[in-house]
Enzyme design. Structure first.
Site, PDB file in Angstrom:
ATOM      1  N   TYR A  47     -17.549  13.798 -15.358  1.00 38.30           N
ATOM      2  CA  TYR A  47     -18.040  12.480 -15.375  1.00 38.30           C
ATOM      3  C   TYR A  47     -18.714  12.512 -14.278  1.00 38.30           C
ATOM      4  CZ  TYR A  47     -17.535   7.773 -14.050  1.00 38.30           C
ATOM      5  OH  TYR A  47     -18.061   6.211 -13.616  1.00 38.30           O
ATOM      6  N   LYS A  49      -8.777   4.275 -19.168  1.00 41.08           N
ATOM      7  CA  LYS A  49      -9.215   4.286 -20.456  1.00 41.08           C
ATOM      8  C   LYS A  49      -8.104   4.275 -21.547  1.00 41.08           C
ATOM      9  CE  LYS A  49     -13.208   4.951 -18.475  1.00 41.08           C
ATOM     10  NZ  LYS A  49     -13.202   5.913 -17.373  1.00 41.08           N
ATOM     11  N   ARG A  98       0.901  -1.219   0.234  1.00 43.67           N
ATOM     12  CA  ARG A  98       0.094   0.053  -0.154  1.00 43.67           C
ATOM     13  C   ARG A  98       1.007   1.278  -0.035  1.00 43.67           C
ATOM     14  NH1 ARG A  98      -2.255   2.219   4.372  1.00 43.67           N
ATOM     15  NH2 ARG A  98      -2.419  -0.009   5.393  1.00 43.67           N
ATOM     16  N   ASP A 102      -8.730  17.023 -14.928  1.00 39.79           N
ATOM     17  CA  ASP A 102      -8.758  15.534 -15.196  1.00 39.79           C
ATOM     18  C   ASP A 102      -8.413  15.523 -16.982  1.00 39.79           C
ATOM     19  OD1 ASP A 102      -9.675  13.080 -16.144  1.00 39.79           O
ATOM     20  OD2 ASP A 102     -11.223  12.863 -14.848  1.00 39.79           O
TER      21      ASP A 102
HETATM   22  C1  3LM Z   1     -17.201   6.625 -18.765  1.00 40.31           C
HETATM   23  N1  3LM Z   1     -15.479   7.450 -16.925  1.00 40.31           N
HETATM   24  O1  3LM Z   1     -17.575   5.782 -19.310  1.00 40.31           O
HETATM   25  P1  3LM Z   1     -12.616   5.018 -12.922  1.00 40.31           P
HETATM   26  N2  3LM Z   1     -12.721  10.689 -15.057  1.00 40.31           N
HETATM   27  C2  3LM Z   1     -13.289  10.688 -16.324  1.00 40.31           C
HETATM   28  C3  3LM Z   1     -13.881   9.362 -16.424  1.00 40.31           C
HETATM   29  O2  3LM Z   1     -14.596   9.339 -17.688  1.00 40.31           O
HETATM   30  C4  3LM Z   1     -14.102   8.511 -15.511  1.00 40.31           C
HETATM   31  C5  3LM Z   1     -13.295   8.768 -14.558  1.00 40.31           C
HETATM   32  C6  3LM Z   1     -12.579   9.766 -14.004  1.00 40.31           C
HETATM   33  C7  3LM Z   1     -16.598   6.360 -17.463  1.00 40.31           C
HETATM   34  C8  3LM Z   1     -16.498   5.172 -16.671  1.00 40.31           C
HETATM   35  S1  3LM Z   1     -19.419   4.822 -16.028  1.00 40.31           S
HETATM   36  C9  3LM Z   1     -19.635   3.954 -14.825  1.00 40.31           C
HETATM   37  C10 3LM Z   1     -17.822   4.214 -16.692  1.00 40.31           C
HETATM   38  C11 3LM Z   1     -13.238  11.955 -17.278  1.00 40.31           C
HETATM   39  C12 3LM Z   1     -14.799   7.220 -15.822  1.00 40.31           C
HETATM   40  C13 3LM Z   1     -13.449   7.464 -13.320  1.00 40.31           C
HETATM   41  O3  3LM Z   1     -12.904   4.988 -11.619  1.00 40.31           O
HETATM   42  O4  3LM Z   1     -11.445   4.407 -13.332  1.00 40.31           O
HETATM   43  O5  3LM Z   1     -13.675   4.470 -13.587  1.00 40.31           O
HETATM   44  O6  3LM Z   1     -12.360   6.530 -13.586  1.00 40.31           O
HETATM   45  O7  3LM Z   1     -17.053   7.928 -18.889  1.00 40.31           O
END
Ligand code: 3LM
Length: 397
Positions: free
Chosen positions: A113, A212, A60, A187
């Site tokens: 998001y 992503k 961790r 972001d």
């Molecule tokens: C999506 N987005 O389909 P994780 N910042 C951005 C994002 O697009 C996302 C995160 C942070 C999507 C996920 S929706 C249930 C699926 C600009 C995620 C968060 O925690 O790695 O999913 O990231 O837009």
């Protein structure tokens, strides 16, 4: 390899970071699948905890596979340091919990998001943090929202799901002129460091959903935060270690390093395909409006042209209604109906009922997200074949 710092994104993504793995000379970094690290003596353990001796303690707090990945990402973003997390939300929540405290104020763009919006709107506010949602592309709104207790300005550019563009350099300048200690957090998930470097533009912290484009293969959930060595040390020792514990696993770190090797090849292909699909969508009579920063009539086009190397692989478009959008998604054969983005597969989704379902109808309207908006994460297939799929699907609805 010190001079990698001055090399291209492609070379940095492949060779960046110093592997401390000398064991058998393996080309790729081994997966250190271990929770804890053995101390030679109790005194050595004590010295490591006291920070008097370098070395790993517990995964961790650090792990060799993850450390190498963090070095690579820091190089890609032009940051002094990076911390890896088990998800994008882990990175974002750890960042905000490190910066904010009860009685502090955060300014956030209202187009975010969905879960980031929920964290700010419902999570931070439960613990006495005040949040003002504004349109950060309107610089007067940024100026007017700043207060003595403002500790952070949070934005996405291009923003999820409308591809709204914020002027990162101008927002950072306004915030820092008001108070140099305000952290401007960007972001960079939609752009990737291949297309945009927020820290060079004046931001203090860059966060990513590495789920992503950075990983790029739809098989990992992960996140990163990048910034100064001092702030990243605080993030690691407080935000990650104590506040969220959202630590990345070594297996995931290995997969992201594998994905990163082709980041500089993949991103331009996503962009090339997106541009061809946008050209088609603009001519499609059943599409009311296309949202893409590369279009000259996009309100953020000039700023995107200034701060991005290219316009990205994300596209949104509006159809007549939510039902028409659902019918389109169901009629597509090659494009896959799924949330997420940055994968080889083209993914299509309906923000109002999926990624942005944490928004109420009023909040969606405020954020400029129409009911009939469809978001397309353009993949790496042949663009003509994707367009043919859209043509057959539109013909059916
Ligand atoms: C999506 N987005 O389909 P994780 N910042 C951005 C994002 O697009 C996302 C995160 C942070 C999507 C996920 S929706 C249930 C699926 C600009 C995620 C968060 O925690 O790695 O999913 O990231 O837009």
């Amino acid at each position: 390899m010190e001079d990698v710092k001055n090399m291209s994104i492609a070379t940095k993504a492949i060779h960046g970071g110093v592997s401390k793995e000398k064991g058998y000379g393996s080309l790729s970094m081994p997966i250190y699948q271990t929770s804890t690290f053995v101390f030679e003596t109790a005194e050595q353990g004590g010295r490591r905890f006291a920070g008097e001796e370098e070395g790993y303690i517990y995964s961790r707090l650090g792990n060799p596979t993850i450390s190498l990945l963090e070095e690579k990402i820091a190089l890609l973003e032009g940051a002094e340091a990076c911390v890896a997390f088990s998800s994008g939300m882990g990175a974002i929540s750890s960042t905000l919990w490190t910066i904010a405290a009860a009685g502090k104020h955060i300014i956030a763009d209202s187009t975010l998001y969905g879960c980031t919006f929920a964290l700010l709107n419902h999570g931070m506010t439960r613990y006495g943090v005040e949040v003002s949602f504004i349109d950060t592309s309107d610089l007067d709104q940024v100026k007017n929202a700043l207060k003595d207790n403002t500790c952070a300005v949070y934005l996405e550019s291009p923003a999820n799901p409308t591809l709204k563009i914020e002027d990162i350099a101008e927002v950072a300048k306004i915030a820092h002129d008001f108070n140099k200690d305000i952290k401007v957090v960007v972001d960079n998930t939609f752009a990737t460091p291949v297309l945009q470097k927020p820290l060079e533009l004046g931001a203090d912290v860059v966060v990513h959903s590495a789920t992503k484009y950075l990983n790029g293969h739809g098989d990992v959930i992960a996140g990163f935060a990048c910034g100064t060595a001092e702030f990243m040390a605080e993030m690691r020792l407080f935000g990650l270690k104590d506040m969220t514990g959202a630590v990345l696993g070594p297996q995931e770190a290995f997969l992201i390093m594998r994905g990163l090797k082709t980041l500089a090849l993949r991103v331009p292909k996503h962009v090339e395909n997106a541009k061809k699909i946008v050209e088609y969508l603009v001519s499609e009579p059943k599409v009311k409006k296309v949202y893409y920063p590369g279009l000259e009539d996009h309100p953020g086009h000039d700023i995107a042209a200034k701060q991005m190397a290219d316009f990205g692989g994300m596209v949104a478009f509006e159809v007549e209604s939510r039902e028409a959008g659902a019918a389109l998604c169901n009629a597509l054969e090659l494009c896959t109906c799924a949330v997420s983005l940055g994968d080889a597969e083209t993914l299509i989704e309906h923000p109002a009922s999926m990624t942005h379902s944490p928004y109420t109808a009023e909040e969606l309207a405020e954020a400029g997200i129409p009911e009939g908006l469809i978001r397309l994460a353009v993949g790496l297939e042949e663009a003509d074949e994707l367009i043919a799929d859209f043509k057959q699907a539109f013909a059916k609805i």
